[in-house]
Scaffold this active site. Sequence first.
Site, PDB file in Angstrom:
ATOM      1  N   ARG A  79     -26.875   9.110  27.207  1.00 26.29           N
ATOM      2  CA  ARG A  79     -25.736   7.767  27.377  1.00 26.29           C
ATOM      3  C   ARG A  79     -25.914   7.118  26.266  1.00 26.29           C
ATOM      4  NH1 ARG A  79     -26.716   3.020  25.912  1.00 26.29           N
ATOM      5  NH2 ARG A  79     -28.413   2.924  25.897  1.00 26.29           N
ATOM      6  N   ASP A  80     -26.475   7.248  25.688  1.00 25.71           N
ATOM      7  CA  ASP A  80     -26.352   6.058  24.652  1.00 25.71           C
ATOM      8  C   ASP A  80     -25.227   6.966  23.188  1.00 25.71           C
ATOM      9  OD1 ASP A  80     -26.300   3.703  22.418  1.00 25.71           O
ATOM     10  OD2 ASP A  80     -28.316   3.227  22.725  1.00 25.71           O
ATOM     11  N   HIS A 119     -31.801   1.047  16.108  1.00 28.87           N
ATOM     12  CA  HIS A 119     -30.721   1.668  15.849  1.00 28.87           C
ATOM     13  C   HIS A 119     -31.015   2.226  14.376  1.00 28.87           C
ATOM     14  CE1 HIS A 119     -27.290   2.456  19.271  1.00 28.87           C
ATOM     15  NE2 HIS A 119     -28.413   1.481  19.492  1.00 28.87           N
ATOM     16  N   CYS A 178     -22.886   1.350  20.052  1.00 29.33           N
ATOM     17  CA  CYS A 178     -22.210   0.801  21.386  1.00 29.33           C
ATOM     18  C   CYS A 178     -21.297   0.413  20.726  1.00 29.33           C
ATOM     19  CB  CYS A 178     -23.024  -0.447  21.377  1.00 29.33           C
ATOM     20  SG  CYS A 178     -22.709  -1.718  22.978  1.00 29.33           S
ATOM     21  N   ASN A 193     -28.408   5.683  16.891  1.00 30.33           N
ATOM     22  CA  ASN A 193     -29.392   5.331  17.250  1.00 30.33           C
ATOM     23  C   ASN A 193     -30.836   6.123  16.804  1.00 30.33           C
ATOM     24  OD1 ASN A 193     -29.809   4.226  20.111  1.00 30.33           O
ATOM     25  ND2 ASN A 193     -28.029   5.288  19.944  1.00 30.33           N
TER      26      ASN A 193
END
Length: 307
Positions: free
Chosen positions: A15-16, A209, A240, A249
């Site tokens: 996801r991220d 991150h 993001c 991350n």
Amino acid sequence: MALPRSVRIVEVGPRDGLQNEPGHIDTDTKVELIRRLVGAGLTWVEATAFVSPRWVPQMADHAQVMARLPVAPGVRHPVLTPNLQGLENAVAAGARDVAVFAAASETFSRKNINCSIDESLARFAPVLERARDLGIPVRGYVSCTLGCPYEGAVDPRAVARVARSLHQMGCGEISLGDTIGTGTPLQARHMVETVAEQVPMAQLAAHFHDTYGQALANLYAVMELGIATIDTAIAGLGGCPYARGAAGNVATEDVVYMLQGMGIETGIRLPALVDTAHWICHLLQRPVNAKVSRAMGPGHAVGAEGH
Ligand code: HMG
Ligand code: MG
């Protein structure tokens, strides 16, 4: 306080890690990434986001990803749900764990989810109510806990206020995001101490991150306070879309290597992670953004597929 004996890793790479990738990633690749991460021993793998496809096109295939998740008992696949519409879509697609996401900075909140912090909290209330009725656990993210790309410094008391609201609404866990990766260890420690006055430490997670290379140091600093849940992304993928300059991350491999070296149990097989990192970075045509994977190189698993 002593370091935790075991740490729970929440893998957010699918996801991220992928949400900000510029090129289209097909559903097959996303599902195969999740399958490999689960195969490496990860038991919490955030799968996708039920956000607006106009805002984050890379997550538009959320329902298809959910339909094809590998069957693995005991493995949880949380998904992001920014509003009731997201929750209903997620549940219809089979989600059994969801996450809402707020920010500690007003400007970031508006850029990311198009509303103020207080409006976002009001929007989450019915999401939490509905999730409670369905028996679905909800995680709450707080972004910009150590700095905002638009506003600069963020007061830890602002982080604590949002974290407390999410906790009071029913979020079982609050993940504290250093969204732009600018934090340093003493700052991270102070922020977590301030939040822990409002939310029990056992219900806090660190989501750091690594933009400025501080993530491992920051994690160590907050683990000393009792943080035992850490969000990571394979190969250090991520960033993001609404946080200018935010790099990836903290890499799953780097965290697992550090924890293993400290004798802290994770249940994750490092060689399989490293192979997965090289595999996905090869497909994405980007360098592996994780020191451990770079040092170890690819080709560890028996019968590992070549590139
Ligand atoms: P909005 O435009 O204000 O929403 O967006 P709206 O309610 O006015 O609806 C506008 C349109 O979006 C409508 O469609 C809705 O149906 C649709 P139209 O009638 O125009 O065709 N819509 C949706 N479609 C699909 N799924 C939904 C949904 N909701 C509305 N759930 C909204 C508000 C929150 C939807 C939008 O801003 C959004 O989706 N934002 C997502 C941003 C995002 O995903 N950011 C990245 C994740 S956060 C992050 O990475 C940080 C984190 O990792 C922690 C950290 O690092 O700090 C978690
Ligand atoms: Mg993040």
